[in-house]
Motif scaffolding. Structure first.
Motif, PDB file in Angstrom:
ATOM      1  N   SER A 260      42.149  31.038  43.754  1.00  0.00           N
ATOM      2  CA  SER A 260      41.579  30.317  44.888  1.00  0.00           C
ATOM      3  C   SER A 260      42.386  29.035  45.045  1.00  0.00           C
ATOM      4  CB  SER A 260      40.108  29.986  44.642  1.00  0.00           C
ATOM      5  OG  SER A 260      39.683  29.010  45.582  1.00  0.00           O
ATOM      6  N   ALA A 261      43.299  29.011  46.035  1.00  0.00           N
ATOM      7  CA  ALA A 261      44.151  27.836  46.232  1.00  0.00           C
ATOM      8  C   ALA A 261      43.293  26.604  46.507  1.00  0.00           C
ATOM      9  CB  ALA A 261      45.128  28.085  47.370  1.00  0.00           C
ATOM     10  N   PHE A 262      42.249  26.794  47.321  1.00  0.00           N
ATOM     11  CA  PHE A 262      41.392  25.663  47.692  1.00  0.00           C
ATOM     12  C   PHE A 262      40.712  25.052  46.466  1.00  0.00           C
ATOM     13  CE2 PHE A 262      37.356  23.900  49.446  1.00  0.00           C
ATOM     14  CZ  PHE A 262      37.925  22.892  50.210  1.00  0.00           C
ATOM     15  N   LYS A 263      40.315  25.934  45.513  1.00  0.00           N
ATOM     16  CA  LYS A 263      39.646  25.449  44.292  1.00  0.00           C
ATOM     17  C   LYS A 263      40.651  25.165  43.161  1.00  0.00           C
ATOM     18  CE  LYS A 263      35.301  25.658  45.657  1.00  0.00           C
ATOM     19  NZ  LYS A 263      34.346  26.718  45.392  1.00  0.00           N
ATOM     20  N   ASN A 264      41.949  25.192  43.495  1.00  0.00           N
ATOM     21  CA  ASN A 264      43.019  24.857  42.532  1.00  0.00           C
ATOM     22  C   ASN A 264      43.050  25.796  41.327  1.00  0.00           C
ATOM     23  OD1 ASN A 264      43.522  22.530  44.166  1.00  0.00           O
ATOM     24  ND2 ASN A 264      41.823  21.512  43.146  1.00  0.00           N
ATOM     25  N   LYS A 265      42.832  27.082  41.583  1.00  0.00           N
ATOM     26  CA  LYS A 265      42.848  28.055  40.483  1.00  0.00           C
ATOM     27  C   LYS A 265      43.876  29.154  40.777  1.00  0.00           C
ATOM     28  CE  LYS A 265      38.005  27.296  39.257  1.00  0.00           C
ATOM     29  NZ  LYS A 265      36.639  27.764  39.368  1.00  0.00           N
ATOM     30  N   GLY A 266      44.753  29.394  39.817  1.00  0.00           N
ATOM     31  CA  GLY A 266      45.670  30.534  39.916  1.00  0.00           C
ATOM     32  C   GLY A 266      47.027  30.238  40.519  1.00  0.00           C
ATOM     33  N   VAL A 267      47.330  28.951  40.810  1.00  0.00           N
ATOM     34  CA  VAL A 267      48.575  28.652  41.531  1.00  0.00           C
ATOM     35  C   VAL A 267      49.790  28.575  40.596  1.00  0.00           C
ATOM     36  CG1 VAL A 267      49.725  27.045  43.106  1.00  0.00           C
ATOM     37  CG2 VAL A 267      47.275  27.486  43.346  1.00  0.00           C
ATOM     38  N   GLN A 268      49.636  27.950  39.411  1.00  0.00           N
ATOM     39  CA  GLN A 268      50.794  27.826  38.506  1.00  0.00           C
ATOM     40  C   GLN A 268      51.328  29.196  38.046  1.00  0.00           C
ATOM     41  OE1 GLN A 268      47.882  26.171  38.225  1.00  0.00           O
ATOM     42  NE2 GLN A 268      48.134  24.100  37.406  1.00  0.00           N
ATOM     43  N   PRO A 269      50.473  30.186  37.727  1.00  0.00           N
ATOM     44  CA  PRO A 269      51.018  31.511  37.388  1.00  0.00           C
ATOM     45  C   PRO A 269      51.784  32.146  38.556  1.00  0.00           C
ATOM     46  CG  PRO A 269      48.752  31.341  36.628  1.00  0.00           C
ATOM     47  CD  PRO A 269      49.017  30.124  37.461  1.00  0.00           C
ATOM     48  N   LEU A 270      51.392  31.795  39.774  1.00  0.00           N
ATOM     49  CA  LEU A 270      52.124  32.303  40.944  1.00  0.00           C
ATOM     50  C   LEU A 270      53.528  31.692  40.986  1.00  0.00           C
ATOM     51  CD1 LEU A 270      52.192  33.954  43.589  1.00  0.00           C
ATOM     52  CD2 LEU A 270      51.206  31.974  44.758  1.00  0.00           C
ATOM     53  N   LEU A 271      53.636  30.397  40.663  1.00  0.00           N
ATOM     54  CA  LEU A 271      54.964  29.759  40.598  1.00  0.00           C
ATOM     55  C   LEU A 271      55.825  30.430  39.524  1.00  0.00           C
ATOM     56  CD1 LEU A 271      53.862  26.057  41.080  1.00  0.00           C
ATOM     57  CD2 LEU A 271      55.694  27.146  42.387  1.00  0.00           C
ATOM     58  N   ASP A 272      55.198  30.738  38.381  1.00  0.00           N
ATOM     59  CA  ASP A 272      55.933  31.461  37.324  1.00  0.00           C
ATOM     60  C   ASP A 272      56.401  32.825  37.833  1.00  0.00           C
ATOM     61  OD1 ASP A 272      55.623  29.405  35.541  1.00  0.00           O
ATOM     62  OD2 ASP A 272      53.912  30.296  34.476  1.00  0.00           O
ATOM     63  N   ALA A 273      55.518  33.510  38.564  1.00  0.00           N
ATOM     64  CA  ALA A 273      55.860  34.847  39.088  1.00  0.00           C
ATOM     65  C   ALA A 273      57.024  34.761  40.082  1.00  0.00           C
ATOM     66  CB  ALA A 273      54.631  35.474  39.761  1.00  0.00           C
ATOM     67  N   ILE A 274      57.041  33.691  40.897  1.00  0.00           N
ATOM     68  CA  ILE A 274      58.135  33.510  41.877  1.00  0.00           C
ATOM     69  C   ILE A 274      59.481  33.467  41.150  1.00  0.00           C
ATOM     70  CG2 ILE A 274      59.185  31.822  43.467  1.00  0.00           C
ATOM     71  CD1 ILE A 274      56.224  31.108  44.310  1.00  0.00           C
TER      72      ILE A 274
END
Length: 688
Positions: A260-274
């Protein structure tokens, strides 16, 4: 430290949370120090006044940032693209220059129409994709249902790298299926990731999806299959990551993450995946180009030792810096002060400044290298799709497809004082957005603005008012019809004039009618034998027919397609010139096309409406009233999904009408499907 580059785009349907996600990506990479929100109109990517007011992204914004992972710094160029179909050209030109995309899905709405459109555009360009299922905290969020929809609707194998811990109000974090750990986010803005053991009640599900992950990799990767079958070997996480990277870049499989981008959850693993799974520019196959003189194919390596080549994918008119050409560099490098060639115009120019774009800010750099996305100043006559290359070896890159406008309005400035600047402003906005067309109606003298939809025109006119201070009067929207010939005839046309000195003479016999192959444009066949018309005159005849097609015989709308076969003709030794044959072709078209039973074609839109059960009757009745045909009615997450084909002429004001009919409980999206014959009773109204 090693520097790597990733050129990525963020694609999705309207309101899936693209801009919010981008804002979080910038925050965690340290590019911004305060998180903005779409609802508050203070996001980094949406700087346009209207983008703030409407809460949508109109022009694709570019920004460069960096992500540090395991002592390596990765340079990430992010392009945030619009989700609305009326801005399809923005999406197309962004995808043309990207190497990877993040497709964002709403966890409750699933795969929506514009997601499908953009997904298949990305597929067409051969771009690697990662899926991020956003809004896991929303009512109706269902990660596994969206996974099924991705597989069914997008015809691709989704590979879950994570599964959620809870959903809706109970969404707490994610289980990483590779490290087999539960991840939770704490800190003021989710900066701290806490790793814990997988909760007891989710262990069975986590094991099941971990096994699915391994089996899918084994099925699609031969070397992994051998390791997997020899189960005595414990497969390391590094090997799993490498295998995911291979299958992601082969585009057989898409890795799926959630949060949930709005709740600041799950974004850093997405950067790692990129940085883990999407390709760096030098990992892609060589660039395909052409020699502009001979047309022969050329392959260019994507490194800075190769000759310089780049594609202008966007032109921006900046108040302070003037014209900026957004450039993707495919090979070689470019320094400020270098002289390069615009291959389309053949002109050489000196690069005065090279800029890195930081959304609405810029940073001057000394050079741009293969894989970079930069902005150049000092480029005259630059257009979207232009190739730039070195002087010693000009190369032509594949251009950008611009969709045809389908709707137009007549416009004029409200006051005479703005008359002079109005024309300059229209030229500027056309330069920035090549899917807009500005022309003058020959019969009425009105200025006509054509675009891809009502919202597209509305936003453009608002831009003229807000950015340039010009108030505009506008007429009612009109459909951009086309015409078609339905009968084939043979016709002879002769031009013979004497006006003192050399006269004009041209004589042609040709067959004219519809094409047999359902393709668009002119099919021109030359069957002249014995040189009765010299070869050098033939291109002028073809040019005359091609230009004449812009005005159809019924009402002056462009002709969609036509087949002309040149059969016979004659020339005069003194009086015949190439231009005479261009004129005779145009005259011949005007005389013959009226006898080919011309008919009118109208744009048909593919419409998708989402609503609730109780409005099924009124929506169906309304579609029928608009001459629409319902092609399917589905159900998803308790909502009815109507897909229909509706003539564009019947869709004006559809969005507000639908809101009224359904008390605001329905949403609608439209895209051009095809052109179809207009019923006779409508033709009689249109053709006056």
């Amino acid at each position: 430290m090693k520097y790597n580059t990733r050129n990525i785009g963020i694609i999705a349907h309207v309101d899936a949370g693209k801009t919010t996600l981008t804002e979080r990506l910038l925050y965690y990479t340290g590019m911004i120090h305060k998180i903005g929100n779409v609802d508050e109109g203070n996001t980094t990517m949406d700087k346009d006044i209207q983008e703030k007011n409407r809460g949508i992204t109109i022009s694709s914004a570019a920004i460069s940032t960096q992500w540090k992972k395991e002592n390596q710094i990765y340079n990430i160029n992010i392009i945030d693209t619009p989700g609305h179909i009326d801005f399809a050209v923005e999406v197309e030109r962004s995808l043309r220059v990207l190497d990877g995309v993040i497709a964002v899905f709403c966890a409750s709405s699933g795969v929506q129409p514009q997601t499908e459109n953009v997904w298949f555009q990305a597929e067409k360009h051969g771009i690697s994709r990662i899926c991020f299922i956003n809004k896991m905290d929303r009512i109706g969020a269902d990660f596994f249902n969206v996974m099924r929809e991705i597989e069914k609707k997008l015809s691709i194998i989704p590979l879950a790298l994570q599964i959620p811990i809870g959903s809706e109000d109970d969404f707490e974090g994610v289980i990483d299926l590779i490290s087999q750990k539960a991840l939770y986010w704490t800190g003021e803005n989710g900066e701290i990731i806490v790793e814990k053991e997988i909760p007891e009640h989710l262990k069975v599900e986590a094991d099941e999806y971990r096994m699915k992950l391994m089996e899918t990799l084994a099925e699609y990767d031969e070397s992994f299959f051998e390791l997997f079958m020899n189960s005595e070997n414990l497969i390391s996480n590094e090997v799993i990551l490498e295998t995911i990277k291979r299958v992601c870049q082969s585009q057989m499989i898409v890795p799926v993450l959630c949060g949930s981008a709005f709740k600041n959850k799950g974004v850093q693993p997405l950067l790692d995946a990129i940085v883990n799974y999407l390709p760096a520019p030098d990992q892609l196959s060589p660039v395909q180009a052409k020699n502009p003189e001979t047309g022969e194919n050329i392959e260019l390596e994507r490194n800075q030792e190769e000759i310089f080549s780049g594609l202008i994918f966007k032109v921006v008119i900046d108040k302070h810096m003037g014209k900026l050409a957004m450039l993707r560099i495919y090979s070689g490098k470019i320094k400020s002060g270098d002289t390069v060639q615009n291959v389309r115009t053949g002109e050489n120019f000196r690069v005065s400044r090279i800029l890195k774009m930081q959304s609405d800010k810029t940073q001057t750099v000394d050079e741009g290298r293969a894989g970079d996305i930069v902005a150049l100043t000092g480029i005259k006559d630059a257009k979207t799709g232009d190739s730039l290359s070195s002087l010693e070896k000009p190369v032509l890159l594949e251009s950008i497809t611009i969709p045809t406008p389908v709707i137009r309005v007549s416009i004029e400035p409200k006051t005479n004082n703005d008359e002079k600047s109005f024309g300059l402003v229209l030229a500027k906005i056309q330069e920035e957005d090549p899917s807009l067309l500005v022309e003058r109606d020959r019969q009425t003298g009105e200025t006509l603005l054509s675009g891809l939809g009502e919202l597209h025109l509305e936003v453009t006119l608002e831009k003229i008012r807000l950015n340039y201070g010009i108030e505009v009067n506008q007429g009612k929207p009109k459909v951009s019809y086309k015409e078609i010939l339905t009968r084939t005839i043979i016709h002879r046309e002769k031009l013979s004039k004497q006006n003192g000195g050399n006269g004009q003479f041209a004589d042609i016999t040709f067959e004219i009618g519809p094409r047999d192959d359902n393709e668009f444009g002119l099919e021109f066949i030359n069957k002249i034998k014995g040189g009765v018309i010299p070869n050098e005159f033939i291109p002028s005849i073809e040019k005359g027919f091609r230009e004449a097609m812009e005005n159809g015989p019924l009402s002056g709308y462009p002709l969609e397609s036509m087949k002309v076969t040149l059969l016979d003709g004659s020339t005069h030794s003194q009086d015949s010139a190439a231009y005479d044959f261009e004129i005779v072709a145009r005259d011949g078209y005007r005389g013959a096309s009226k006898m080919c039973k011309p008919k009118l074609m109208e744009p048909i839109m593919q419409v998708e409406i989402q609503s609730i059960e109780e409005y099924t009757g009124v929506i169906t009745a309304d579609i029928n009233k608009r001459r629409g045909i319902i092609t399917s009615i589905d159900e998803r997450s308790g909502r009815k999904i109507f897909t229909a084909e509706v003539p564009l002429a019947s869709t004006f004001g559809y969005i507000s009408d639908l809101r009224t009919l359904t008390s605001g409980r329905a949403s609608i999206s439209m895209k051009l499907s095809h052109y179809a014959l207009v019923p006779e009773f409508i033709t009689n109204i249109v053709v006056t």
